[in-house]
Design a protein around this motif. Structure first.
Motif, PDB file in Angstrom:
ATOM      1  N   LEU A  83      57.638  72.896  64.124  1.00 13.62           N
ATOM      2  CA  LEU A  83      57.094  71.548  64.262  1.00 13.62           C
ATOM      3  C   LEU A  83      56.299  71.398  65.552  1.00 13.62           C
ATOM      4  N   LYS A  84      55.249  70.607  65.497  1.00  9.28           N
ATOM      5  CA  LYS A  84      54.450  70.310  66.689  1.00  9.28           C
ATOM      6  C   LYS A  84      54.156  68.820  66.741  1.00  9.28           C
ATOM      7  N   LYS A  85      54.106  68.295  67.957  1.00 10.96           N
ATOM      8  CA  LYS A  85      53.769  66.888  68.173  1.00 10.96           C
ATOM      9  C   LYS A  85      52.322  66.819  68.649  1.00 10.96           C
ATOM     10  N   PRO A  86      51.394  66.269  67.844  1.00 15.68           N
ATOM     11  CA  PRO A  86      49.993  66.193  68.286  1.00 15.68           C
ATOM     12  C   PRO A  86      49.865  65.360  69.562  1.00 15.68           C
ATOM     13  N   SER A  87      48.970  65.759  70.408  1.00 10.91           N
ATOM     14  CA  SER A  87      48.755  65.040  71.662  1.00 10.91           C
ATOM     15  C   SER A  87      48.310  63.610  71.380  1.00 10.91           C
ATOM     16  N   GLY A  88      49.000  62.651  71.988  1.00 11.74           N
ATOM     17  CA  GLY A  88      48.644  61.242  71.825  1.00 11.74           C
ATOM     18  C   GLY A  88      49.074  60.629  70.515  1.00 11.74           C
ATOM     19  N   ALA A  89      49.866  61.358  69.698  1.00  9.30           N
ATOM     20  CA  ALA A  89      50.268  60.845  68.383  1.00  9.30           C
ATOM     21  C   ALA A  89      51.294  59.728  68.523  1.00  9.30           C
ATOM     22  N   LYS A  90      51.361  58.887  67.516  1.00 12.72           N
ATOM     23  CA  LYS A  90      52.333  57.797  67.470  1.00 12.72           C
ATOM     24  C   LYS A  90      53.747  58.359  67.341  1.00 12.72           C
ATOM     25  N   PRO A  91      54.769  57.564  67.711  1.00 15.13           N
ATOM     26  CA  PRO A  91      56.160  58.020  67.551  1.00 15.13           C
ATOM     27  C   PRO A  91      56.455  58.415  66.103  1.00 15.13           C
ATOM     28  N   GLY A  92      57.206  59.492  65.944  1.00  8.53           N
ATOM     29  CA  GLY A  92      57.601  59.946  64.613  1.00  8.53           C
ATOM     30  C   GLY A  92      56.636  60.901  63.949  1.00  8.53           C
ATOM     31  N   LYS A  93      55.433  61.065  64.520  1.00  7.66           N
ATOM     32  CA  LYS A  93      54.416  61.916  63.909  1.00  7.66           C
ATOM     33  C   LYS A  93      54.624  63.371  64.294  1.00  7.66           C
ATOM     34  N   VAL A  94      54.711  64.265  63.320  1.00 11.88           N
ATOM     35  CA  VAL A  94      54.781  65.704  63.574  1.00 11.88           C
ATOM     36  C   VAL A  94      53.851  66.404  62.588  1.00 11.88           C
ATOM     37  N   ILE A  95      53.473  67.626  62.917  1.00  6.87           N
ATOM     38  CA  ILE A  95      52.703  68.446  61.978  1.00  6.87           C
ATOM     39  C   ILE A  95      53.416  69.778  61.821  1.00  6.87           C
ATOM     40  N   TYR A  96      53.264  70.368  60.630  1.00  5.57           N
ATOM     41  CA  TYR A  96      53.869  71.673  60.349  1.00  5.57           C
ATOM     42  C   TYR A  96      53.076  72.328  59.220  1.00  5.57           C
ATOM     43  N   HIS A  97      53.059  73.648  59.225  1.00  9.76           N
ATOM     44  CA  HIS A  97      52.294  74.387  58.224  1.00  9.76           C
ATOM     45  C   HIS A  97      53.153  75.366  57.434  1.00  9.76           C
ATOM     46  N   THR A  98      54.264  75.797  58.027  1.00 11.21           N
ATOM     47  CA  THR A  98      55.166  76.723  57.345  1.00 11.21           C
ATOM     48  C   THR A  98      56.385  75.951  56.873  1.00 11.21           C
ATOM     49  N   TYR A  99      56.585  75.863  55.570  1.00  9.74           N
ATOM     50  CA  TYR A  99      57.704  75.070  55.056  1.00  9.74           C
ATOM     51  C   TYR A  99      57.986  75.441  53.605  1.00  9.74           C
ATOM     52  N   ASN A 100      59.146  74.988  53.119  1.00  4.09           N
ATOM     53  CA  ASN A 100      59.511  75.081  51.710  1.00  4.09           C
ATOM     54  C   ASN A 100      59.736  73.659  51.194  1.00  4.09           C
ATOM     55  N   THR A 101      59.782  73.506  49.888  1.00  5.04           N
ATOM     56  CA  THR A 101      59.973  72.190  49.282  1.00  5.04           C
ATOM     57  C   THR A 101      61.031  72.259  48.196  1.00  5.04           C
ATOM     58  N   MET A 102      61.895  71.234  48.156  1.00  5.15           N
ATOM     59  CA  MET A 102      62.824  71.106  47.035  1.00  5.15           C
ATOM     60  C   MET A 102      62.748  69.671  46.513  1.00  5.15           C
ATOM     61  N   TRP A 103      63.114  69.502  45.244  1.00  6.86           N
ATOM     62  CA  TRP A 103      63.069  68.184  44.605  1.00  6.86           C
ATOM     63  C   TRP A 103      64.495  67.696  44.375  1.00  6.86           C
ATOM     64  N   VAL A 104      64.769  66.496  44.864  1.00  3.81           N
ATOM     65  CA  VAL A 104      66.115  65.933  44.753  1.00  3.81           C
ATOM     66  C   VAL A 104      66.016  64.449  44.370  1.00  3.81           C
ATOM     67  N   THR A 105      67.144  63.892  43.951  1.00  4.71           N
ATOM     68  CA  THR A 105      67.242  62.469  43.640  1.00  4.71           C
ATOM     69  C   THR A 105      68.161  61.796  44.650  1.00  4.71           C
ATOM     70  N   PRO A 106      67.709  60.707  45.311  1.00  2.60           N
ATOM     71  CA  PRO A 106      68.577  60.018  46.278  1.00  2.60           C
ATOM     72  C   PRO A 106      69.898  59.596  45.644  1.00  2.60           C
ATOM     73  N   ASP A 107      70.971  59.732  46.392  1.00  2.00           N
ATOM     74  CA  ASP A 107      72.315  59.460  45.871  1.00  2.00           C
ATOM     75  C   ASP A 107      73.132  58.755  46.949  1.00  2.00           C
ATOM     76  N   ARG A 108      73.299  57.438  46.808  1.00  2.00           N
ATOM     77  CA  ARG A 108      74.025  56.677  47.829  1.00  2.00           C
ATOM     78  C   ARG A 108      75.485  57.087  47.898  1.00  2.00           C
ATOM     79  N   GLU A 109      76.086  57.374  46.754  1.00  2.00           N
ATOM     80  CA  GLU A 109      77.504  57.755  46.747  1.00  2.00           C
ATOM     81  C   GLU A 109      77.724  59.035  47.550  1.00  2.00           C
ATOM     82  N   LEU A 110      76.823  60.000  47.387  1.00  2.00           N
ATOM     83  CA  LEU A 110      76.942  61.233  48.161  1.00  2.00           C
ATOM     84  C   LEU A 110      76.793  60.940  49.647  1.00  2.00           C
ATOM     85  N   CYS A 111      75.823  60.083  49.993  1.00  2.00           N
ATOM     86  CA  CYS A 111      75.601  59.745  51.399  1.00  2.00           C
ATOM     87  C   CYS A 111      76.835  59.073  51.999  1.00  2.00           C
ATOM     88  N   GLU A 112      77.452  58.172  51.252  1.00  2.00           N
ATOM     89  CA  GLU A 112      78.654  57.495  51.746  1.00  2.00           C
ATOM     90  C   GLU A 112      79.795  58.487  51.919  1.00  2.00           C
TER      91      GLU A 112
END
Length: 585
Positions: free
Chosen positions: A550-579
């Motif tokens: 991860l990299k933080k661009p110079s002068g970027a707003k809070p929370g902004k990051v950039i990345y180029h190497t990553y994987n992706t998975m597909w999930v469904t939000p589950d409140r019961e699991l979170c609790e």
């Protein structure tokens, strides 16, 4: 979805088993329409939530007591004065109507015994919570109703408390199923479901449709149902009557699309077929607490942050308009080369052009000498017209070089504002909203009041979860905390998760140098999807990578990051699991 009188009857009996005999230790008012009573009995401690909200009026025990305001409202202070230390002696219901009374016994300032009744009226937008003294006079209420709002029934301090007008319906506990069915059959011009709703007290539209669906699938007119349908109607009414008499019910939530709570009831529902799923709960309090959790959280946030959301939405709309305008300007600049060509063609042919022409027809040596018509200013000479086109070309070229950067800035601002709106919508209390306000002060979207000394709220820690494999998972609450979590708290080899194309929290799995198991990765991805703008979606794409990527661009707003190497998975939000994964304090 409404809490009907039959469900309320079953709920009241359930509550009586737990809280009758309990003493009130604390009283809080999280929002203008909600009260939370902290109770203590020999069996343990409970939290009783009472709500007079137009969208979700109810009462039940809760495990999700919301955060309280720093300064308690006046009504809360009044209730504390009269009811702290009081004992709940009984819970009563007005027939099968949606009115419940909590009888309370306590002492006043000089030690004399006093009694009060808390009247909980669950009637949609007319819902109310009213404290009445032993003389039957109103002490105060959540909603005051004066003569301008109702000429029939006023709810004001010192006024005599009057019961809500009763509807002329039949109470199933006081009549036989056969008699009730006969009355339903007399309703002229009504479908069976409508006739049931109009005749039987305490029946919700869901249950009336369920009875009609069982007795007469085509929901014929009540006066025209067959004898077989009449017998089936009696059978279903007898079943509901037996549930009321025995108290043996099935607290059930109906879920649509495997995610969204749709309705709740006390019995099996078959009218929807496979369109909804049924989930049974151990108690009505658990059912209502779970059903209204997300809805109430959003409503409380909306009340507390109305002005903040209005400012953010206004800023976001302004940023979107600015972006659209700049993109339109950039599209116009795409034709800049034609301005240069026009200028060059005029200069190349000025020896044969005359001043005063409205246009020049010239051979375009850039396009196989095809003749093109070039507009001209008759007040200018051919040379001046050429210079005018050159000037417009240079202006468009300069604008094009600047617009690319300006458009990127607008896109980043719009993305940032969308992330802040998402944080506000997911905020779970006053402190989280205060942190978001502090962030907006720093970014210049809010201006501090002159008497505001600028004291920042005490920062909250990230949300903490523990995966089934035992790994700690941290979730940022807002953009500033996302930055701290990702670039200060997390180690370079920890795993980082974030929803793809949706604003949301940064999620970090503290790996301690280990290779993170697949189950923990999936649970972290579910947490990332749940704590994002895709909370109500399914099959959400979540990117994950190591923090070192991860990299933080110079002068970027809070929370902004950039990345180029990553994987992706597909999930469904589950409140019961979170609790379930949430770390217990």
């Amino acid at each position: 979805m409404p809490l009907d009188g039959i469900t309320l009857n079953l709920l009241s009996r359930e509550l009586s088993q737990y809280i009758v005999g309990s003493r009130i230790e604390k009283i809080h008012q999280p929002s203008k329409d909600e009260l939370v009573f902290h109770l203590r009995s020999r069996e343990g401690a409970y939290r009783l939530l009472l709500s007079a909200s137009a969208n979700s009026p109810r009462l039940h025990l809760t495990a999700n007591a919301p955060e309280n305001p720093a300064t308690p409202p006046m009504l809360c202070m009044l209730l504390r004065k009269h009811l702290t230390g009081a004992v709940i002696t009984a819970i009563r219901q007005l027939g099968l109507d949606r009115v419940v009374f909590l009888d309370l016994a306590g002492t006043n300032e000089i030690g004399d015994a006093v009694t009060f009744t808390l009247c909980v009226e669950i009637m949609a937008k007319h819902s109310n919570i009213i404290l009445v003294n032993s003389d039957g006079n109103i002490v105060d209420s959540v909603k005051r109703i004066d003569f301008t709002q109702s000429s029939v029934r006023q709810i004001l301090p010192s006024f005599k408390y009057e019961l809500p007008p009763r509807q002329n319906k039949i109470n199933l506990t006081e009549a036989s199923a056969e008699d009730v069915a006969s009355e339903i059959r007399k309703c002229v011009g009504k479908r069976l479901s409508g006739a049931i709703l109009e005749t039987v007290e305490g029946i919700s539209p869901l249950i009336s449709r369920e009875i009609a669906s069982y007795a007469c699938p085509d929901d014929s007119l009540a006066t025209e149902i067959t004898d077989i349908s009449f017998e089936r109607l009696i059978k279903k009414l007898s079943y509901i009557k037996s549930v009321l008499e025995s108290g043996n019910a099935f607290p059930t939530m109906l879920i649509r699309d495997s995610v969204k709570p749709y309705d709740f009831t006390f019995m099996d529902i078959t009218q929807y077929g496979f369109a909804v799923e049924a989930k049974e709960f151990g108690s009505f309090s658990q059912l209502l607490d779970d059903f209204y959790y997300e809805k109430d959280r959003f409503e409380r946030t909306r009340q507390r942050s109305q002005s903040l959301l209005k400012l953010l939405q206004s800023s976001s709309a302004r940023a979107a308009r600015k972006l659209q305008s700049r993109q339109a300007e950039l599209e116009a600049c795409a034709d800049k080369d034609s301005l240069r060509i026009n200028a060059e063609l005029i200069l190349a042919n000025q020896y044969r052009l005359e001043k005063g022409s409205l246009f020049y027809d010239l051979e375009n040596f850039y396009d196989e000498n095809k003749v093109i018509r070039i507009s001209a200013d008759p007040a200018l000479s051919p040379s001046a017209n050429a210079q005018k086109y050159f000037k417009e070309y240079r202006k468009a070229k300069t604008a094009e070089s600047m617009l690319g950067e300006l458009i990127e800035q607008s896109e980043q601002e719009l993305s940032y504002l969308e992330s802040v709106i998402d944080s506000v919508n997911r905020a779970d209390g006053y402190t989280e909203l205060a942190e978001i306000r502090a962030e907006l002060y720093e970014q210049g979207y809010l201006k501090r009041a002159k008497n505001d000394k600028g004291k920042k709220p005490k920062p909250l820690p990230p949300l903490e979860y523990v995966s089934d494999d035992g790994y700690t998972i941290l979730v940022g609450r807002n953009n500033v905390q996302n930055d701290l979590l990702t670039f200060k708290t997390a180690a370079k080899d920890d795993s980082w998760f974030h929803t793809q194309k949706f604003p949301g929290s940064h999620v970090v799995v503290i790996g301690n140098g280990d290779i993170i198991p697949e189950l923990t990765c999936r649970q972290a991805a579910v947490l990332a999807a749940y704590h994002s703008g895709a909370r109500e979606s399914s099959q959400v794409a979540v990117d994950y990578t190591e923090v070192r990527a991860l990299k933080k661009p110079s002068g970027a707003k809070p929370g902004k990051v950039i990345y180029h190497t990553y994987n992706t998975m597909w999930v469904t939000p589950d409140r019961e699991l979170c609790e379930r994964l949430k770390k217990k304090k």
